[in-house]
Scaffold this active site. Structure first.
Site, PDB file in Angstrom:
ATOM      1  N   ASP A 132      82.498   2.176 -32.509  1.00  0.00           N
ATOM      2  CA  ASP A 132      81.650   2.000 -31.333  1.00  0.00           C
ATOM      3  C   ASP A 132      80.274   2.544 -31.713  1.00  0.00           C
ATOM      4  OD1 ASP A 132      80.238   2.157 -29.007  1.00  0.00           O
ATOM      5  OD2 ASP A 132      81.854   3.047 -27.823  1.00  0.00           O
ATOM      6  N   VAL A 133      79.313   1.639 -31.909  1.00  0.00           N
ATOM      7  CA  VAL A 133      78.006   2.072 -32.412  1.00  0.00           C
ATOM      8  C   VAL A 133      77.167   2.788 -31.348  1.00  0.00           C
ATOM      9  CG1 VAL A 133      77.883   0.447 -34.337  1.00  0.00           C
ATOM     10  CG2 VAL A 133      77.022  -0.248 -32.085  1.00  0.00           C
TER      11      VAL A 133
ATOM     12  N   TYR B  24      67.692  -4.357 -19.117  1.00  0.00           N
ATOM     13  CA  TYR B  24      67.730  -5.019 -20.431  1.00  0.00           C
ATOM     14  C   TYR B  24      66.340  -5.044 -21.063  1.00  0.00           C
ATOM     15  CZ  TYR B  24      69.133  -8.770 -23.716  1.00  0.00           C
ATOM     16  OH  TYR B  24      69.415  -9.529 -24.829  1.00  0.00           O
TER      17      TYR B  24
END
Ligand SMILES: NC(=O)c1ccc[n+]([C@@H]2O[C@H](COP(=O)([O-])OP(=O)(O)OC[C@H]3O[C@@H](n4cnc5c(N)ncnc54)[C@H](OP(=O)(O)O)[C@@H]3O)[C@@H](O)[C@H]2O)c1
Length: 265
Positions: free
Chosen positions: A59-60, A154
């Site tokens: 999981d980066v 975003y």
């Protein structure tokens, strides 16, 4: 031998990136978080076609796992990655008033923080080799900083990615490392419902959605020797579509893109 690490490489745009980099002769680490089946089947396909690839779970969004991923890549291939594509980046469509703090954080983690964690982890190898290529998946420059309705989280995160890209490009140039962004337009990432894909395609001046392969072509250029002197820039790959043009449709129909969808959030 050139080793490439693609975050979120198991499916969507990431899978097309892995395919292209392997076709260009690179050894590719395909990172995934939970979908081991897609990652393993992509790696099988790449290896049975004569390529070199490995699936690595991490999981980066977690800095320690990002660091471990970079180490695992080097351990597997015997050489550290000198090409990194930061592809992970969750999208969200939501007015600010309807965005929870948890959702906001997860968008920052997925798009911005992961890019920072993995890039920071690969820099020592790239500096040592005096060669590195980092490509970040970004967003059209017209919507960065300025924002647009329903994509604040975003756009803020991808604006951060753009700032990180330009700062790193300036900091790392003397170490032989280039850092760039590719900004996809409207891309069919393989899990769009057909009616939605058709609806979106009508809004693209080129008359079709982009594909992972379109994005992979741009990335392939930026990591190639042809782009030695290209750093700190964003290459938009969108068939002529842009957020600013979102009321202009290919078939002449005028609809505010995403407006009706966001109303349902
Ligand atoms: N699609 C578009 O139209 C579009 C437009 C502009 C920009 N972009 C950008 O392009 C990039 C790719 O988009 P996409 O649509 O191909 O994405 P996607 O289909 O949602 O694919 C995401 C991939 O990333 C993996 N992933 C997600 N979170 C992860 C994490 N924390 N650690 C490791 N892997 C993780 C997923 O693996 P698991 O399933 O195993 O979790 C999946 O394989 C993103 O940066 C996106 O913001 C896309």
């Amino acid at each position: 031998m050139r080793v490439a690490l693609v975050t979120g490489g198991a499916r969507g745009i990431g899978a097309a990136l892995c395919e292209r980099l392997v076709a260009d002769g690179m050894h590719v680490a395909v990172n995934y978080r939970s979908d081991a089946a897609s990652a393993e089947s992509l790696v099988d396909r790449l290896c049975s076609a004569g390529g070199q690839a490995v699936a690595l779970r991490a999981d980066v969004c977690d800095p320690e796992q990002a660091q471990h991923l970079v180490r695992a890549t080097a351990e597997h291939f015997g050489v550290g990655a000198t090409v990194l594509v930061n592809n992970v980046g969750e999208f969200t469509l939501s007015p600010v008033a309807a965005t929870s703090a948890r959702r906001w954080d997860s968008i920052m983690d997925s798009n911005l923080n992961s890019t920072f964690y993995v890039t920071r982890a690969v820099l020592p190898t790239m500096r040592e080799r005096r060669y590195g290529r980092v490509v970040n998946l970004g967003l059209s420059p017209t919507v960065l900083v300025r924002g647009a309705p329903n994509i604040a989280a975003y756009a803020v995160a991808k604006t951060g990615v753009a700032v990180l890209t330009r700062s790193l490009a300036a900091e790392e140039a003397r170490h032989g490392i280039t850092v760039n962004c590719v900004a996809p337009g409207l891309i069919d990432n393989g899990h769009l419902p057909p009616e939605q894909a058709a609806w979106m395609a009508r809004r693209v001046p080129a008359g079709r959605l982009g594909t992972g392969r379109d994005i992979a072509e741009a990335v392939a250029f930026l990591v190639s020797d042809r782009a030695d002197y290209v750093s700190g820039t964003t290459l938009t790959v969108s068939g002529g579509w842009d957020w600013e043009d979102r009321t202009v449709a290919h078939d002449g129909e005028v609809t505010e893109l995403f407006e009706d969808e966001a109303a349902n959030v």
